[in-house]
Scaffold this motif. Structure first.
Motif, short mmCIF file in Angstrom:
data_model
loop_
_atom_site.label_atom_id
_atom_site.label_comp_id
_atom_site.label_asym_id
_atom_site.label_seq_id
_atom_site.Cartn_x
_atom_site.Cartn_y
_atom_site.Cartn_z
N VAL A 59 0.84 -1.20 0.00
CA VAL A 59 0.00 0.00 0.00
C VAL A 59 0.88 1.25 0.00
O VAL A 59 0.63 2.19 -0.76
N ALA A 60 1.92 1.25 0.80
CA ALA A 60 2.84 2.40 0.83
C ALA A 60 3.50 2.60 -0.52
O ALA A 60 3.59 3.74 -1.02
N TRP A 61 3.96 1.54 -1.11
CA TRP A 61 4.59 1.59 -2.43
C TRP A 61 3.60 2.11 -3.47
O TRP A 61 3.92 2.99 -4.28
N ALA A 62 2.38 1.58 -3.44
CA ALA A 62 1.35 2.01 -4.39
C ALA A 62 1.05 3.50 -4.22
O ALA A 62 0.93 4.23 -5.21
N LEU A 63 0.95 3.96 -3.00
CA LEU A 63 0.66 5.38 -2.77
C LEU A 63 1.81 6.26 -3.24
O LEU A 63 1.57 7.35 -3.76
N SER A 64 3.03 5.79 -3.09
CA SER A 64 4.16 6.60 -3.57
C SER A 64 4.12 6.71 -5.09
O SER A 64 4.41 7.78 -5.64
N LEU A 65 3.76 5.65 -5.77
CA LEU A 65 3.65 5.71 -7.22
C LEU A 65 2.47 6.58 -7.64
O LEU A 65 2.57 7.36 -8.60
N CYS A 66 1.37 6.49 -6.92
CA CYS A 66 0.23 7.36 -7.20
C CYS A 66 0.63 8.83 -7.02
O CYS A 66 0.22 9.69 -7.80
N PHE A 67 1.44 9.10 -6.00
CA PHE A 67 1.89 10.48 -5.78
C PHE A 67 2.70 10.99 -6.97
O PHE A 67 2.52 12.12 -7.41
N VAL A 68 3.56 10.15 -7.50
CA VAL A 68 4.37 10.54 -8.65
C VAL A 68 3.49 10.82 -9.87
O VAL A 68 3.70 11.79 -10.58
N LYS A 69 2.48 9.97 -10.08
CA LYS A 69 1.66 10.08 -11.28
C LYS A 69 0.44 10.98 -11.12
O LYS A 69 -0.03 11.56 -12.10
N GLN A 70 -0.07 11.08 -9.90
CA GLN A 70 -1.29 11.84 -9.63
C GLN A 70 -1.12 12.62 -8.33
O GLN A 70 -1.79 12.38 -7.34
N ARG A 71 -0.19 13.56 -8.34
CA ARG A 71 0.22 14.26 -7.12
C ARG A 71 -0.94 14.89 -6.35
O ARG A 71 -1.09 14.68 -5.15
N ALA A 72 -1.73 15.70 -7.01
CA ALA A 72 -2.78 16.46 -6.32
C ALA A 72 -3.79 15.54 -5.62
O ALA A 72 -4.13 15.77 -4.45
N LYS A 73 -4.23 14.54 -6.30
CA LYS A 73 -5.23 13.63 -5.72
C LYS A 73 -4.64 12.80 -4.58
O LYS A 73 -5.30 12.55 -3.58
N THR A 74 -3.39 12.40 -4.75
CA THR A 74 -2.75 11.63 -3.69
C THR A 74 -2.47 12.51 -2.48
O THR A 74 -2.62 12.07 -1.33
N MET A 75 -2.11 13.75 -2.71
CA MET A 75 -1.89 14.69 -1.60
C MET A 75 -3.18 14.87 -0.81
O MET A 75 -3.15 14.93 0.43
N GLU A 76 -4.31 14.93 -1.50
CA GLU A 76 -5.60 15.01 -0.80
C GLU A 76 -5.77 13.82 0.13
O GLU A 76 -6.24 13.97 1.27
N LEU A 77 -5.43 12.64 -0.37
CA LEU A 77 -5.54 11.44 0.47
C LEU A 77 -4.59 11.53 1.66
O LEU A 77 -4.98 11.21 2.79
N PHE A 78 -3.37 11.97 1.43
CA PHE A 78 -2.42 12.09 2.54
C PHE A 78 -2.94 13.04 3.61
O PHE A 78 -2.68 12.86 4.79
N GLN A 79 -3.67 14.06 3.23
CA GLN A 79 -4.18 15.05 4.18
C GLN A 79 -5.43 14.59 4.90
O GLN A 79 -5.77 15.13 5.95
#
Length: 115
Positions: A59-79
């Protein structure tokens, strides 16, 4: 994605077995992180509940890749997320270790770490 594949994917995402669930997470990471699927992928990753180390790392690995490819949406999830502290902090770490993440984002992510 055909309906049979969706059903199979949902079956693995609901599995209590560590490596079946890890398989589903890696499939989301590799094939479902574009504009068409990212919202659902992030939702599914946020909902993964398993104590297995390899699931949490996937899950951590997947989220890091999502951050690289879809920064804004993944940042929303991180927040705003339901991730356990280990998985959340590991996802931030994996983002910071990436050569594809800017120094500014790495500094921002460092400050988001849970204590």
């Amino acid at each position: 994605m055909g309906s049979d594949l969706v059903a199979i994917g949902q079956q693995y995402l609901a599995s209590p077995r560590e490596y079946e669930l890890r398989f589903a997470v890696v499939m989301l990471m590799n094939y479902y992180n574009d504009d068409t699927y990212i919202d659902n992928t992030l939702k599914e990753l946020n909902n993964v509940r398993h104590e297995g180390y390899y699931v949490k790392m996937a899950v951590a690995w997947a989220l890091s890749l999502c951050f690289v490819k879809q920064r804004a949406k993944t940042m929303e999830l991180f927040q705003n997320n339901e991730l356990d502290d280990f998985t959340y902090n590991k996802a931030l770490q994996k983002c910071r270790e990436s050569f594809r993440v800017s120094d500014a984002d790495k500094a921002l992510l460092q400050n988001m770490k849970r204590k």
